[in-house]
Design a protein around this motif. Structure first.
Motif, PDB file in Angstrom:
ATOM      1  N   GLN A  51       0.803  -1.222   0.000  1.00  0.00           N
ATOM      2  CA  GLN A  51       0.000   0.000   0.000  1.00  0.00           C
ATOM      3  C   GLN A  51       0.838   1.276   0.000  1.00  0.00           C
ATOM      4  O   GLN A  51       0.311   2.361  -0.266  1.00  0.00           O
ATOM      5  CB  GLN A  51      -0.934   0.017   1.222  1.00  0.00           C
ATOM      6  CG  GLN A  51      -1.973  -1.089   1.201  1.00  0.00           C
ATOM      7  CD  GLN A  51      -2.835  -1.065   2.427  1.00  0.00           C
ATOM      8  OE1 GLN A  51      -2.477  -1.667   3.449  1.00  0.00           O
ATOM      9  NE2 GLN A  51      -3.952  -0.379   2.390  1.00  0.00           N
ATOM     10  N   CYS A  93     -10.639  -0.278   3.866  1.00  0.00           N
ATOM     11  CA  CYS A  93      -9.258  -0.358   3.393  1.00  0.00           C
ATOM     12  C   CYS A  93      -8.722   1.054   3.198  1.00  0.00           C
ATOM     13  O   CYS A  93      -9.377   1.892   2.581  1.00  0.00           O
ATOM     14  CB  CYS A  93      -9.211  -1.132   2.068  1.00  0.00           C
ATOM     15  SG  CYS A  93      -7.531  -1.334   1.436  1.00  0.00           S
ATOM     16  N   LEU A  94      -7.520   1.296   3.695  1.00  0.00           N
ATOM     17  CA  LEU A  94      -6.945   2.635   3.580  1.00  0.00           C
ATOM     18  C   LEU A  94      -6.652   2.986   2.122  1.00  0.00           C
ATOM     19  O   LEU A  94      -6.485   4.150   1.777  1.00  0.00           O
ATOM     20  CB  LEU A  94      -5.670   2.730   4.427  1.00  0.00           C
ATOM     21  CG  LEU A  94      -5.889   2.547   5.935  1.00  0.00           C
ATOM     22  CD1 LEU A  94      -4.581   2.591   6.683  1.00  0.00           C
ATOM     23  CD2 LEU A  94      -6.851   3.589   6.491  1.00  0.00           C
ATOM     24  N   HIS A 135      -6.515  -9.747   5.772  1.00  0.00           N
ATOM     25  CA  HIS A 135      -6.666  -8.586   4.882  1.00  0.00           C
ATOM     26  C   HIS A 135      -5.300  -8.123   4.378  1.00  0.00           C
ATOM     27  O   HIS A 135      -5.124  -7.815   3.198  1.00  0.00           O
ATOM     28  CB  HIS A 135      -7.382  -7.467   5.654  1.00  0.00           C
ATOM     29  CG  HIS A 135      -7.569  -6.199   4.892  1.00  0.00           C
ATOM     30  ND1 HIS A 135      -8.795  -5.764   4.439  1.00  0.00           N
ATOM     31  CD2 HIS A 135      -6.682  -5.261   4.488  1.00  0.00           C
ATOM     32  CE1 HIS A 135      -8.652  -4.619   3.795  1.00  0.00           C
ATOM     33  NE2 HIS A 135      -7.384  -4.290   3.807  1.00  0.00           N
ATOM     34  N   HIS A 139      -3.255  -8.162   0.601  1.00  0.00           N
ATOM     35  CA  HIS A 139      -2.578  -7.026  -0.053  1.00  0.00           C
ATOM     36  C   HIS A 139      -1.244  -7.462  -0.654  1.00  0.00           C
ATOM     37  O   HIS A 139      -0.898  -7.084  -1.778  1.00  0.00           O
ATOM     38  CB  HIS A 139      -2.305  -5.896   0.946  1.00  0.00           C
ATOM     39  CG  HIS A 139      -3.407  -4.895   1.093  1.00  0.00           C
ATOM     40  ND1 HIS A 139      -3.907  -4.158   0.037  1.00  0.00           N
ATOM     41  CD2 HIS A 139      -4.113  -4.512   2.178  1.00  0.00           C
ATOM     42  CE1 HIS A 139      -4.870  -3.359   0.481  1.00  0.00           C
ATOM     43  NE2 HIS A 139      -5.018  -3.548   1.777  1.00  0.00           N
TER      44      HIS A 139
HETATM   45 ZN    ZN Z   1      -6.466  -2.668   2.927  1.00  0.00          ZN
END
Ligand code: ZN
Ligand code: K2U
Length: 176
Positions: A51, A93-94, A135, A139
């Protein structure tokens, strides 16, 4: 502490599969620390290296309840070695701002990983941390929680976020 930029859906970089960490050095510890600060600043309980455009297999998490002491954790080269039960929970989710929906996950997981120093450990947990671990490992495999939703929901989400992306671009243009 410098905060890192979080890559936003539908950026293709979120779809890259991360590679194993092999260098347990000061740089790794620094990136993990910057990810932890970025996670707290974004009010997240987890954040994967993918991310922040670092395509190596690690994530940070702190699923301690509000008002309880912080419980920062770093999982390097994580592998789920056992899973039990099924549970449905509301996920966000960010990298996919303002989208929340229900996702089925294993209720309890046993994860094997390494610390930033390279020491191996194994953890069995349930609750929010179990959901977070699943989660975040998704990613690292280029998978997002919206991939589990119906094609129709995914299409609506894509349209909503592409519109938001256009507005961000227009705002930026006005600013310049
Ligand atoms: Zn996420
Ligand atoms: O990886 C991320 O984008 C951070 C995720 C991690 C997460 C998602 C679902 C369930 C647990 C963890 C979240 O945005 S952190 C925000 C959050 C906070 C509390 C509960 C659920 C989600």
């Amino acid at each position: 502490m410098s905060l890192l930029e979080i890559v936003l859906f539908p950026d293709e970089r979120l779809r890259r599969v991360a590679t194993d960490v092999t260098q347990f050095d000061a740089h790794l510890a620094q990136v993990a620390d910057q990810m932890m600060s970025t996670m707290y600043a974004s009010r997240g309980v987890g954040l994967a290296a993918t991310q922040v455009d670092v395509h190596q297999r690690f994530f940070v998490a702190d699923c301690a309840d509000e008002g309880k002491p912080a419980a920062p954790m770093v999982f390097i080269n994580p592998i789920i070695v056992d899973r039990e039960g099924l549970i449905e929970s509301e996920e966000g989710c960010l990298s996919i701002p303002d989208i929340n929906d229900k996702v089925m996950r294993s209720e309890s997981v046993t994860v094997r990983a390494q610390t930033v120093q390279g020491a191996s450990f194994e953890l069995t947990t349930g609750g929010l941390l179990a959901v977070c671990i699943q989660h975040e490992i998704d990613h690292l495999n280029g998978k997002l929680f919206i991939d589990y939703l119906s094609p129709l929901k995914q299409q609506r989400i894509r349209k909503k976020l592409e519109k938001a992306q256009r507005h961000r671009a227009l705002d930026a243009k006005d600013f310049l």
